[in-house]
Design a protein around this motif. Structure first.
Motif, PDB file in Angstrom:
ATOM      1  N   UNK A  42       0.749  -1.143  -0.011  1.00 12.58           N
ATOM      2  CA  UNK A  42       0.001  -0.031  -0.037  1.00 12.58           C
ATOM      3  C   UNK A  42       1.072   1.215  -0.031  1.00 12.58           C
ATOM      4  N   UNK A  43       0.594   2.277  -0.785  1.00  8.01           N
ATOM      5  CA  UNK A  43       1.221   3.589  -0.969  1.00  8.01           C
ATOM      6  C   UNK A  43       0.573   4.478  -0.373  1.00  8.01           C
ATOM      7  N   UNK A  44       1.112   5.695  -0.044  1.00  8.18           N
ATOM      8  CA  UNK A  44       0.617   7.103   0.501  1.00  8.18           C
ATOM      9  C   UNK A  44       1.609   8.034  -0.162  1.00  8.18           C
ATOM     10  N   UNK A  45       1.072   8.923  -1.010  1.00  8.88           N
ATOM     11  CA  UNK A  45       1.908  10.050  -1.850  1.00  8.88           C
ATOM     12  C   UNK A  45       1.349  11.430  -1.213  1.00  8.88           C
ATOM     13  N   UNK A  46       2.199  12.309  -1.037  1.00  9.31           N
ATOM     14  CA  UNK A  46       1.930  13.588  -0.336  1.00  9.31           C
ATOM     15  C   UNK A  46       2.978  14.447  -1.262  1.00  9.31           C
ATOM     16  N   UNK A  52       8.133  15.472  -3.418  1.00  7.93           N
ATOM     17  CA  UNK A  52       6.924  14.694  -3.422  1.00  7.93           C
ATOM     18  C   UNK A  52       7.339  13.301  -2.387  1.00  7.93           C
ATOM     19  N   UNK A  53       6.323  13.068  -1.307  1.00 10.26           N
ATOM     20  CA  UNK A  53       6.817  12.175  -0.142  1.00 10.26           C
ATOM     21  C   UNK A  53       6.242  11.150  -0.411  1.00 10.26           C
ATOM     22  N   UNK A  54       6.714   9.934  -0.618  1.00 10.49           N
ATOM     23  CA  UNK A  54       5.983   8.787  -0.768  1.00 10.49           C
ATOM     24  C   UNK A  54       6.308   7.548   0.344  1.00 10.49           C
ATOM     25  N   UNK A  55       5.482   7.101   0.892  1.00  7.86           N
ATOM     26  CA  UNK A  55       5.426   6.188   2.104  1.00  7.86           C
ATOM     27  C   UNK A  55       4.896   5.041   1.425  1.00  7.86           C
ATOM     28  N   UNK A  56       5.549   3.690   1.584  1.00  8.92           N
ATOM     29  CA  UNK A  56       4.812   2.240   1.489  1.00  8.92           C
ATOM     30  C   UNK A  56       5.039   1.519   2.698  1.00  8.92           C
ATOM     31  N   UNK A  57       4.007   0.694   2.735  1.00  5.52           N
ATOM     32  CA  UNK A  57       3.771  -0.331   3.809  1.00  5.52           C
ATOM     33  C   UNK A  57       4.417  -1.615   3.427  1.00  5.52           C
ATOM     34  N   UNK A  58       5.427  -2.022   3.880  1.00  4.40           N
ATOM     35  CA  UNK A  58       6.241  -3.363   3.511  1.00  4.40           C
ATOM     36  C   UNK A  58       6.856  -3.769   4.743  1.00  4.40           C
ATOM     37  N   UNK A  59       5.573  -4.436   5.599  1.00  5.79           N
ATOM     38  CA  UNK A  59       6.294  -5.066   6.867  1.00  5.79           C
ATOM     39  C   UNK A  59       6.936  -6.350   6.854  1.00  5.79           C
ATOM     40  N   UNK A 119      15.849   8.083   1.410  1.00  2.00           N
ATOM     41  CA  UNK A 119      15.185   6.921   1.944  1.00  2.00           C
ATOM     42  C   UNK A 119      15.339   6.604   3.248  1.00  2.00           C
ATOM     43  N   UNK A 120      14.426   6.011   3.818  1.00  5.92           N
ATOM     44  CA  UNK A 120      14.445   5.459   5.121  1.00  5.92           C
ATOM     45  C   UNK A 120      13.411   4.519   5.423  1.00  5.92           C
ATOM     46  N   UNK A 121      13.682   3.351   5.975  1.00  5.77           N
ATOM     47  CA  UNK A 121      12.909   2.426   6.197  1.00  5.77           C
ATOM     48  C   UNK A 121      12.961   2.039   7.904  1.00  5.77           C
ATOM     49  N   UNK A 122      11.840   2.367   8.412  1.00  4.64           N
ATOM     50  CA  UNK A 122      11.588   1.872   9.799  1.00  4.64           C
ATOM     51  C   UNK A 122      10.373   1.346  10.089  1.00  4.64           C
ATOM     52  N   UNK A 123      10.140   0.210  10.898  1.00  5.03           N
ATOM     53  CA  UNK A 123       9.065  -0.166  11.486  1.00  5.03           C
ATOM     54  C   UNK A 123       7.870  -0.722  10.165  1.00  5.03           C
ATOM     55  N   UNK A 124       8.649  -1.322   9.127  1.00  2.00           N
ATOM     56  CA  UNK A 124       7.979  -1.615   8.215  1.00  2.00           C
ATOM     57  C   UNK A 124       7.256  -0.804   7.239  1.00  2.00           C
ATOM     58  N   UNK A 125       7.855   0.559   7.259  1.00  2.00           N
ATOM     59  CA  UNK A 125       7.231   1.717   6.562  1.00  2.00           C
ATOM     60  C   UNK A 125       8.570   2.159   5.574  1.00  2.00           C
ATOM     61  N   UNK A 126       8.189   2.258   4.532  1.00  2.00           N
ATOM     62  CA  UNK A 126       9.445   2.742   3.499  1.00  2.00           C
ATOM     63  C   UNK A 126       9.139   4.394   3.127  1.00  2.00           C
ATOM     64  N   UNK A 127      10.064   5.234   3.486  1.00  2.00           N
ATOM     65  CA  UNK A 127       9.554   6.735   3.439  1.00  2.00           C
ATOM     66  C   UNK A 127      10.685   7.266   2.494  1.00  2.00           C
ATOM     67  N   UNK A 128      10.236   7.632   1.192  1.00  2.00           N
ATOM     68  CA  UNK A 128      11.031   8.295   0.317  1.00  2.00           C
ATOM     69  C   UNK A 128      10.730   9.786   0.255  1.00  2.00           C
ATOM     70  N   UNK A 129      11.841  10.557   0.176  1.00  2.00           N
ATOM     71  CA  UNK A 129      11.531  12.146  -0.343  1.00  2.00           C
ATOM     72  C   UNK A 129      12.304  12.216  -1.431  1.00  2.00           C
ATOM     73  N   UNK A 130      11.288  12.703  -2.510  1.00  2.00           N
ATOM     74  CA  UNK A 130      11.742  12.890  -4.001  1.00  2.00           C
ATOM     75  C   UNK A 130      11.810  14.389  -4.154  1.00  2.00           C
TER      76      UNK A 130
END
Length: 146
Positions: A42-46, A52-59, A119-130
Motif C-alpha cells: 500500500x502506498x501514500x503520496x503527498x 514528493x513524499x512517498x510512503x509504502x507499507x512493507x512489513x 530513503x528511510x525504512x523503519x517499522x515496516x514503512x518505507x519513506x522516500x523524499x523525492x
C-alpha cells in the motif's frame, strides 16, 4: 428416428459450470491459497512545494531485501519476503502471511531529481523524499530592436 427432448436447463447448467470454472481460476478457494495471490504494498503520496513524499507499507522485510529505482517520472519498488522456517516449531497449522516476490511501479505527478532522493525504512514503512526537479525559471531576455 429418435426423438430427443429439448431441456433448456441443460444449457443454463453448462453456462453455470463455465462461469464457476472461470472464477475458480482467479479467486482462491481457501485461505491457504491466498499465498499465491500477488501482493503489492500500500502506498501514500503527498506533494509539497519542493518535494514528493512517498510512503509504502512493507512489513516483515529487511532494507537489504528491497530494490528501489527512481526515474524522473516514476518509482519502482521490488523485493522478496522470504519464508522463515523454524525447525523447532512444528505446531503451526495455518499461516496467512504472504511470502514471495512483489513489484510496484508508481508514476509521479511531477518530475523529480532522482539523484537527490533520500530513503528511510523503519517499522515496516518505507519513506522516500523525492525533491522536485527545479526547472529554469522564465528567463527575461532583452531584445534590441535595430
Amino acid at each position: 428416428m429418435t426423438l430427443i427432448r429439448y431441456n433448456p436447463w441443460k444449457e443454463i447448467d453448462t453456462l453455470e459450470r463455465s462461469v464457476n470454472r472461470l472464477f475458480e481460476d482467479f479467486v482462491p478457494a481457501t485461505l491457504k491459497d491466498l499465498t499465491n495471490v500477488a501482493r503489492i504494498p500500500a502506498a501514500e503520496m503527498t506533494e509539497t512545494d519542493d518535494a514528493v513524499i512517498l510512503r509504502l507499507e512493507i512489513p516483515g522485510m529487511e532494507a537489504k531485501d528491497l530494490d528501489i529505482q527512481v526515474t524522473e517520472d516514476s518509482v519502482s519498488i521490488s523485493g522478496e519476503r522470504k519464508f522463515q522456517h523454524d525447525a523447532e516449531d512444528k505446531t503451526k497449522t495455518r499461516s496467512e502471511f504472504y511470502y514471495g516476490r512483489f513489484q510496484r511501479v508508481i508514476p509521479l505527478p511531477v518530475a523529480v531529481q532522482n539523484t537527490k532522493v533520500t530513503a528511510d525504512y523503519k517499522d515496516g514503512i518505507l519513506h522516500l523524499t523525492l525533491p522536485k526537479l527545479v526547472e529554469e525559471k522564465n528567463k527575461v531576455v532583452k531584445i534590441n530592436l535595430g
